[in-house]
Structure formats: C-alpha cells, structure tokens
Design an enzyme around this catalytic site. Structure first.
Site, PDB file in Angstrom:
ATOM      1  N   ARG A   1       0.902  -1.328  -0.159  1.00  0.00           N
ATOM      2  CA  ARG A   1      -0.110  -0.143  -0.063  1.00  0.00           C
ATOM      3  C   ARG A   1       0.927   1.209  -0.362  1.00  0.00           C
ATOM      4  O   ARG A   1       1.074   2.204   0.533  1.00  0.00           O
ATOM      5  CB  ARG A   1      -0.927   0.261   1.481  1.00  0.00           C
ATOM      6  CG  ARG A   1      -1.947  -1.339   0.628  1.00  0.00           C
ATOM      7  CD  ARG A   1      -3.418  -1.959   0.090  1.00  0.00           C
ATOM      8  NE  ARG A   1      -3.825  -2.740   0.520  1.00  0.00           N
ATOM      9  CZ  ARG A   1      -3.216  -3.438  -0.497  1.00  0.00           C
ATOM     10  NH1 ARG A   1      -1.876  -3.557  -0.997  1.00  0.00           N
ATOM     11  NH2 ARG A   1      -4.261  -4.811  -0.009  1.00  0.00           N
TER      12      ARG A   1
ATOM     13  N   SER B   1     -11.297   0.107   2.650  1.00  0.00           N
ATOM     14  CA  SER B   1     -10.433   0.007   3.944  1.00  0.00           C
ATOM     15  C   SER B   1      -9.705   0.838   4.555  1.00  0.00           C
ATOM     16  O   SER B   1      -8.903   1.488   3.625  1.00  0.00           O
ATOM     17  CB  SER B   1      -9.387  -1.885   2.983  1.00  0.00           C
ATOM     18  OG  SER B   1     -10.024  -2.474   3.057  1.00  0.00           O
TER      19      SER B   1
ATOM     20  N   GLU C   1      -4.998   4.175   5.727  1.00  0.00           N
ATOM     21  CA  GLU C   1      -5.050   3.590   4.600  1.00  0.00           C
ATOM     22  C   GLU C   1      -5.403   5.006   3.301  1.00  0.00           C
ATOM     23  O   GLU C   1      -4.055   5.825   2.744  1.00  0.00           O
ATOM     24  CB  GLU C   1      -5.310   3.154   3.513  1.00  0.00           C
ATOM     25  CG  GLU C   1      -5.153   1.458   3.921  1.00  0.00           C
ATOM     26  CD  GLU C   1      -5.459   0.511   2.383  1.00  0.00           C
ATOM     27  OE1 GLU C   1      -6.192   0.917   1.799  1.00  0.00           O
ATOM     28  OE2 GLU C   1      -6.064  -0.977   3.055  1.00  0.00           O
TER      29      GLU C   1
END
Length: 330
Positions: free
Chosen positions: A158, A229, A325
């Site tokens: 990520r 998410s 995130e």
C-alpha cells in the site's frame, strides 16, 4: 472560483480551483495559476482514498483521459497503456472480456487507474505492482513530462514513491500494464479459495467470486459513504508478533518477506468490540470492521476523531498501531 470536490466519504469540500485535463499540454494553465496564486496543486481522481477538509487551499488537477491502447503483444502477454481517468473496475472487466488475464482478484476496487499506483492497490492475494511496466506523468511544478519504471516507483505494501518523494509533485497521466493471455489464476487467499470451493478455477470464476465477496462484505459507497479499507493490515516483526500472540493467541497471521508477519486489522478492530461503533455521523461499518462509513453529513473532523479512537483502543488492547490507508488532506 471555488469548486466542489466529490469524494466517496461524502465529506463537504471545496477547492480553490478544479482543472480537468486530457493531456500533458493541458496542465500548463494549472501550473500558471498555481504560480500566480501561490497555492499548490494536487492530483485527485474519484476521491475514493482521501479524507478531505471543508476547504482545500489548493488547485485540484483531475485527468479525464480514459483511453486504452495496446503497446505490445506476444503469444503469452499484452502490454496496455491506460489513461489515468479510466475507471479501475471498468478496466478489469474490459481486459477480462478481451482475454487478458491477471486483474481478476482486483475487481470492484473503487477509483481511477491514475490513483492505483499511488496506493499500490491490492486485494485477495494480488497487488498492482505485479503488472506495472511504467508510470507516465508530468511535474506539477515545471510541466516537464517524466516516466518511471516499476522499480523507480518503489512499490511496497500500500505504498509507492507517489506517497513520498513525489507526493503533490507529480500528476500521473498514463500507466503501462502487462497482462497474461494464458488463463492462470491466483486463488491463494483463503476467503477466495473458500468461496470458489470445488468449483471452476477460471479467470471469470475468480472475477465473479471476488465481486460477490466484495459486495457481500463491503458497503457500497453510493449507499453508505466510505473510503474502502480504512486501515492497513499491520506488518509486525517476530518480536511484535510474539507480544501480540501473548495477548491474543488466536490472532490470524500471514508470513511476509524478511521475517515479517501481517495480521488483519479488521480482526483486531472487531476483537476490540468496535464493529458497528459510532461517534456522531461516522461509524465503523456493521458489515465489515475495516470500513469507516459516514451518514453523508460528516466532516473531516468527525472521521479523524473516530479513526483516532480506533487507533487508541487497538494499541491499548493489542500494543499494535493501526495506520490509515486514506490520505488526510489539511
């Protein structure tokens, strides 16, 4: 003239200007405006991975190019150049229909192609970096074009160079992606493998299973505003994992490279009793503990307050710090 900035959390946000561009040559007016106004430029797509303030003191640049072209092709592979304005899920669907394989596990991820390398999107056992050949774009300061190889993008879990050295410095205009023409599938992810059962293992079957899983497990942003998410799955050292297992022996663990271990953030949040927890207009989804949703009337401060509360509870309970995130803009 202020412009409303759309985002999947449905947070109210206006930027000083919105520049919709189709190519590198269209970026020059945005740069001239930035230099004259003294305000920065930032690149935003569909607003699916951001937490925006009521007023964004910047000019927003959005790429509208949705083109898809074949750069090269062999018996086994095809390399595509895709415009940054192309919807990610649309690309996944279209490549599958064309007999180009690999993206099936990444179906139904919201957002545009230009945002995908920034986050190095991933799901159900696959990540974007497996397919990237190059990322093309332009400096938001000089207007000079630049291309980066996959290695230069510094992809990690990520993460990428676009979240660090090139943050707010670079506008992605195109991404080159290499896909297979031979139908090989990846069903290593337990939930996906379980969903498929003893059934077919074709790319189409994987695609349909992933879509069904995401629709079942994750709230639709059009119905329950969310950014997908919200927290990264923590990556722990052996020592950190040992400490966590002394507290929660049943925690799921997935081995990653270099003696590091991934644990599910959703499991930690749910184990801490936070699934469905609300703070005013922001909540942890009842559907999935990793998703933060709003009622459509929240502000950035509401989302920030809830995120900090979740982090506080989880670190006090498990000694593990959760990292969001989405990017919070000031």
């Amino acid at each position: 003239m202020s412009s409303r900035i759309v985002n999947t959390l449905a947070l109210p946000c206006v930027a000083h200007r919105l520049f919709e561009v189709s190519g590198i040559e269209d970026v020059r007016p945005a740069i001239d405006w930035s230099q004259a106004s003294g305000l920065p430029l930032c690149a935003l797509g569909a607003g699916s991975n951001v937490v925006l303030p009521p007023e964004l003191a910047a000019g927003v640049v959005k790429v509208c190019d949705e083109s898809v072209s074949v750069l090269s092709e062999t018996t086994d592979t095809v390399t595509l150049r895709v415009g940054a304005g192309k919807g990610w899920h649309s690309l996944v669907s279209e490549t599958l229909q064309s007999g180009f394989y690999g993206f099936e596990n990444l179906a139904l991820i919201p957002g545009l192609v230009g945002a995908a390398p920034v986050q190095n999107i991933g799901a159900y056992g696959r990540e974007l970096n497996e397919f990237v050949v190059a990322v093309h774009g332009v400096s938001l300061h000089s207007g000079e074009p630049r291309s980066l190889s996959a290695e230069e993008c510094k992809f990690a879990y990520r993460d990428s160079i676009f979240k660090h050295e090139l943050r707010d410095q670079f506008l992605i205009t195109h991404v080159d992606l290499c896909l297979g023409k031979v139908p090989v599938v990846n069903v290593d992810y337990p939930a996906l493998r379980s969903s498929l059962g003893d059934g077919e293992r074709s790319p189409l079957a994987v695609f349909e299973a992933v879509v069904a899983l995401r629709r079942k497990r994750l709230p639709n942003p059009d119905e329950s505003p969310n950014a997908g998410s919200f927290f990264k799955n923590p990556i722990l050292s052996a020592e950190q994992l040992e400490e966590l297992q002394s507290i929660e022996p049943e925690v799921p663990v997935y081995s990653v490279a270099n003696e590091q271990f991934k644990v599910p953030a959703a499991w930690l949040i749910e184990r801490a009793g936070l699934r469905g927890f609300s703070m005013g207009p922001a909540s942890i989804s009842e559907q999935h503990a990793l998703v933060l949703v709003t009622d459509g009337k929240a502000y950035q401060a509401d989302v920030r307050e809830l995120a900090k509360h979740v982090q506080k509870v989880v670190i006090e309970r498990f000694t593990v710090m959760l990292e969001p995130e989405p990017r919070f803009y000031d």
